[in-house]
Write a protein that holds these residues in place. Structure first.
Motif, short mmCIF file in Angstrom:
data_model
loop_
_atom_site.label_atom_id
_atom_site.label_comp_id
_atom_site.label_asym_id
_atom_site.label_seq_id
_atom_site.Cartn_x
_atom_site.Cartn_y
_atom_site.Cartn_z
N THR A 156 40.13 46.19 39.68
CA THR A 156 40.31 44.64 39.36
C THR A 156 40.27 43.70 40.43
O THR A 156 40.90 43.60 41.26
CB THR A 156 41.55 44.49 38.56
OG1 THR A 156 41.84 45.33 37.54
CG2 THR A 156 41.47 42.99 37.77
N PRO A 157 38.94 43.00 40.70
CA PRO A 157 38.70 42.24 41.81
C PRO A 157 39.81 41.20 41.87
O PRO A 157 40.18 40.70 40.75
CB PRO A 157 37.40 41.77 41.71
CG PRO A 157 36.72 42.61 40.52
CD PRO A 157 37.89 43.05 39.63
N ASP A 158 39.73 40.40 42.89
CA ASP A 158 40.58 39.21 43.04
C ASP A 158 39.84 38.06 42.20
O ASP A 158 38.75 38.06 41.90
CB ASP A 158 40.76 38.55 44.63
CG ASP A 158 39.19 38.32 45.06
OD1 ASP A 158 39.00 37.13 44.82
OD2 ASP A 158 38.57 39.18 45.67
N PRO A 159 40.56 37.02 41.82
CA PRO A 159 39.93 36.24 40.66
C PRO A 159 38.69 35.67 41.34
O PRO A 159 37.89 35.09 40.36
CB PRO A 159 41.22 35.31 40.42
CG PRO A 159 42.36 35.71 41.06
CD PRO A 159 41.78 36.95 42.19
N VAL A 160 38.68 35.18 42.52
CA VAL A 160 37.50 34.36 43.07
C VAL A 160 36.08 35.48 42.79
O VAL A 160 34.97 34.89 42.18
CB VAL A 160 37.47 33.99 44.56
CG1 VAL A 160 36.51 33.40 44.79
CG2 VAL A 160 38.78 33.20 44.57
#
Ligand code: UAG
Ligand code: ATP
Ligand code: API
Ligand code: MG
Length: 495
Positions: A156-160
């Motif tokens: 799950t990538p960071d929000p950016v």
């Protein structure tokens, strides 16, 4: 996309009424460009606020942090005219900001959480959509796959990163996306800004206790997908067979969220009634709202039916017609590195690569292989360094309890001593099985394949789709499937 956005457009209010035209959003001070918003987040090693002076020097136009961060960097902030946004939960604020910054995303989004099966379920969901004619992607451990692809560093990538990828996918014409929600991702609010039509729950067993410390904290992190990220008008698709399944369902119904139960459980709306296994897959009998159906799954492993059921539930929850969804099932294909048949010896013995890297996954993968196999089962496994150490002996035990021959080898020792990790796995590998230690993974694969007689099968566990062996800071090229093919060719005298 507009080149700049005001703080108000990003849902942010700065202290002392300061305004700023933001040129981008980042969490890494090293990547700050003039006018960007730097989110200084409390980390596991250091507070990002330690890098506020660096971000300001590089021309950051705004700083988003918490009260601790603002206090930590008070001097640098006082000397700057950058806007300061102090949020109680800066990770949650960042997630919303990133979502507003990038704006666009595929119209239909679903997410799946659980200890095992997230990549499989999201991939099957995307495959179902593709057969139905939608432009779909899955997003997680194996990167972005489907109609549009891209590598990802995290499940799950960071929000950016996440919202950049979703916006790029939308521009590329993607209308449907299925994503994995890891417990780290949920805990760090990486997907809080995502609008979900539906969310799925696979199962809950041991992993990641190094990070979450307790089972309860790990479970609670997973549950925030249903208690925080999914909104009341979303649908939860829950595997009711898991011991925690009913609890997950009731958490959702308490919030007024519609639940589609799946599994063998009598209350399941999509209920698995029977499975018949053969050499290349299985026939599945199931019911949808009490009406029976059958389908062919060209997939090895009983648990894949659970994953497929969940994927069907998600596709239906996101708007597809049930009958159309069920008609796609014979076209689903193996998820890379998940019970993937990678080689066959001349005597017919089979070699599978699987990503089982938890005690429960090792047990389930070996048990799932059995109905497809006539002879002995051999398993090769190790455990990752710098990860939950308490799972190592349990993985050894799961292997020894469910295979005839266990070969303990290395799997990404990272910063740890490989021999110590093997010793911990070996310590649990007691029971009936023959157990040997072969540190070098290529040699372990060769020895495992050499041991296969007619009708036997080998499971190479732990690395699945991975293409490297991480030793220290170095990633050495290593691919289980490739090694297995080379070993078979060598043993059969073809090279
Ligand atoms: C434990 C964990 O999740 N850590 C993530 C976290 O790092 P951290 O909190 O330790 O960060 P830190 O090093 O303390 O730094 C704090 C802050 O300062 C910033 N910083 C740091 C240095 C600098 O020079 N300038 C700067 O601005 C960092 O960007 C960070 O925001 O925030 C970082 C930036 O977003 C992530 O890269 C990092 O993931 C690390 C690399 C990681 O390995 N994570 C794994 C465990 C993970 O997330 N795995 C899950 C689950 C996989 C599964 O299901 O099996 C996943 O979703 O992939
Ligand atoms: N429904 C399931 N129940 C139990 N075990 C499963 C299930 N699905 C997959 N597994 C096992 O877990 C392994 C990993 O599967 P998958 O990659 O789909 O899970 P994941 O949740 O995405 O893992 P990660 O946490 O690494 O992202 C598989 O290779 C298999 O051994
Ligand atoms: N996403 C998992 C993958 C583990 C895979 C296994 N090969 C290992 O290195 O432990 C993790 O990072 O914990
Ligand atoms: Mg995954």
């Amino acid at each position: 996309m507009a080149q700049t956005k005001t703080l108000a457009e990003l849902g942010l209010t700065a202290q002392a009424g300061r305004r700023a035209e933001i040129t981008g959003v980042t969490t890494d001070s090293r990547a700050v460009r003039r006018g960007q918003l730097f989110a200084a987040l409390p980390g596991t090693r250091v507070h990002g606020a330690a890098f506020i002076p660096m971000a300001l020097e590089k021309g950051a136009g705004a700083i988003l942090t918490d009260a601790d961060g603002a206090a930590l960097a008070a001097d640098a902030l006082a000397a700057s005219d950058a806007a300061l946004i102090v949020a109680e939960d800066p990770r949650a604020a960042l997630a919303q900001t990133a979502s507003l910054w990038f704006g666009a995303h595929p119209e239909v989004m679903v997410a799946v959480t659980g200890t095992n099966g997230k990549t499989s379920v999201s991939t099957f969901t995307r495959q179902i959509w593709e057969v139905l004619g939608y432009v779909g992607i899955n997003l997680g451990t194996t990167g972005v796959e489907g109609a549009w692809s891209a590598p990802l560093g995290h499940t799950t990538p960071d929000p950016v990163t996440l919202h950049r990828v979703l916006a790029e996918a939308e521009v590329a014409g993607v209308t449907h996306a299925a994503m994995e929600a890891s417990s780290h991702g949920l805990d760090q609010r990486r997907l809080d800004g995502v609008m979900l039509h539906a969310a799925g729950f696979t199962n809950f067993t041991q992993d990641h206790l190094d990070y979450h410390k307790t089972f309860d904290a790990y479970f609670d992190a997973k549950m925030t997908l249903f208690t925080r990220v999914l909104t009341e008008d979303g649908v939860a698709v829950v595997n009711l067979d898991d011991p925690r399944g009913e609890e997950v369902a009731s958490l959702c119904t308490t919030r007024g969220i519609e639940v589609i139960g799946v599994g063998r459980h009598p209350d399941a709306r999509l209920r698995i009634l029977g499975q018949r296994f053969d050499d290349t897959g299985q026939d599945l009998r199931f019911s949808w709202q009490d009406r029976p159906h059958t389908a062919r799954l060209n997939l090895i492993g009983g648990f894949q039916a659970d994953n497929v059921a969940l994927a069907c539930g998600l596709a239906i929850a996101a708007g597809a017609i049930p009958g159309d969804v069920f008609a796609t099932l014979d076209q689903l294909t193996t998820v890379r590195g998940r019970m993937q048949l990678v080689a066959r010896r001349d005597n017919g013995a089979t070699v599978f690569v699987d990503f089982a890297h938890t005690p429960d996954a090792v047990r389930i993968a070996l048990q799932a292989m059995k109905p497809h196999v006539m002879g002995r089962t051999v398993v090769i496994l190790g455990a990752g360094g710098d990860r939950d150490a308490s799972k190592r002996p349990l993985m050894g035990k799961a292997a020894a309890d469910n295979a005839d021959l266990v070969i303990v080898t290395d799997d990404n020792p990272r910063s740890e001593r490989a021999a110590d990790i093997r010793a911990a796995v070996l310590a649990g590998a007691t029971g009936g099985a023959e157990v040997i230690e072969v540190g070098d993974r290529a040699e372990a694969i060769l020895r495992g394949i050499d041991a296969l007689g007619p009708g036997d099968a080998l499971l190479i566990a732990g690395k699945g789709h991975e293409t490297g062996q991480i030793v220290g800071d170095t990633v050495l090229p290593f691919d289980d499937a490739e090694q297995a093919s080379v070993a078979v060719a060598a043993l059969e005298g073809r090279i």
